[in-house]
Write a protein that holds these residues in place. Structure first.
Motif, short mmCIF file in Angstrom:
data_model
loop_
_atom_site.label_atom_id
_atom_site.label_comp_id
_atom_site.label_asym_id
_atom_site.label_seq_id
_atom_site.Cartn_x
_atom_site.Cartn_y
_atom_site.Cartn_z
N THR A 1 110.00 14.04 -35.18
CA THR A 1 109.73 12.78 -34.47
C THR A 1 108.25 12.66 -34.14
O THR A 1 107.62 11.61 -34.34
N ARG B 1 106.23 11.93 -37.31
CA ARG B 1 106.35 10.53 -37.75
C ARG B 1 105.54 9.59 -36.86
O ARG B 1 104.98 8.61 -37.34
N LEU B 2 105.50 9.89 -35.56
CA LEU B 2 104.68 9.07 -34.67
C LEU B 2 103.20 9.18 -35.01
O LEU B 2 102.47 8.19 -35.00
N GLU C 1 101.96 9.95 -37.96
CA GLU C 1 101.74 9.32 -39.26
C GLU C 1 101.70 7.80 -39.15
O GLU C 1 100.98 7.14 -39.90
N SER C 2 102.48 7.24 -38.21
CA SER C 2 102.50 5.79 -38.07
C SER C 2 101.27 5.27 -37.33
O SER C 2 101.01 4.08 -37.33
N GLY C 3 100.52 6.17 -36.68
CA GLY C 3 99.31 5.76 -35.99
C GLY C 3 99.54 5.20 -34.61
O GLY C 3 98.63 4.62 -34.01
N GLN C 4 100.73 5.36 -34.06
CA GLN C 4 101.01 4.87 -32.71
C GLN C 4 100.35 5.79 -31.67
O GLN C 4 100.32 7.01 -31.86
N PRO C 5 99.82 5.19 -30.61
CA PRO C 5 99.21 6.03 -29.57
C PRO C 5 100.29 6.79 -28.79
O PRO C 5 101.34 6.25 -28.47
N ILE C 6 100.01 8.06 -28.51
CA ILE C 6 100.95 8.91 -27.78
C ILE C 6 100.22 9.49 -26.58
O ILE C 6 99.21 10.18 -26.73
N ASP C 7 100.74 9.20 -25.39
CA ASP C 7 100.13 9.76 -24.20
C ASP C 7 100.73 11.15 -23.92
O ASP C 7 101.68 11.58 -24.55
#
Length: 142
Positions: free
Chosen positions: A40, A43-44, A46-52
């Protein structure tokens, strides 16, 4: 010395095989869970979504539940073991009315279960103290 039959050997083999399968299944489940958590996160990224940091801690935590506390788990186990010890003592006394030789061994087993329950109760108190120390002053926790 008493001889054992083939049935007794197969029964003991089945018992130990069952225990081994439970242990292997638990280890396999934990590894699959950890693998899916890492997938998970991958994949986050790779998708380029920001993760805090909070989301990352939640995704990578082994338990996944911040509300789960060790002191409460120990207390629940103790509250199961102590009445079981009383039940074993009563069973030993009742069976002792029919066969006197079973009273002492069952009372010994009852004492063992009670000691384990008291150990878990002590461990819950110690773990609760650790949680209080970690949370700092001014926070009232049970």
């Amino acid at each position: 010395m008493q001889g054992f039959s083939l049935g007794a050997g197969l029964a003991s083999l089945a018992f130990w095989g069952f225990l081994a399968s439970i242990i292997v299944a638990g280890i396999w489940y934990d590894s699959r869970k950890r693998e899916s958590q890492h997938e998970t996160v991958r994949r986050l990224f790779e998708s380029g979504q920001p993760i805090d940091d909070a989301m990352m801690d939640k995704l990578l935590s082994l338990s996944g539940d911040k509300r789960e506390r060790l002191d409460r788990n120990f207390k629940v186990v103790a509250l199961i073991m102590l009445p079981a010890a009383v039940g074993l003592a009563i069973l030993g006394l009742v069976l002792g009315l029919q066969e006197a030789r079973v009273t002492l061994p069952l009372l010994g087993v009852s004492a063992l279960v009670a000691c384990i329950g008291l150990g878990f109760l002590g461990a819950s108190k110690m773990a609760a103290r650790w949680y209080r120390e970690d949370s700092g002053p001014g926070i009232d926790q049970r």
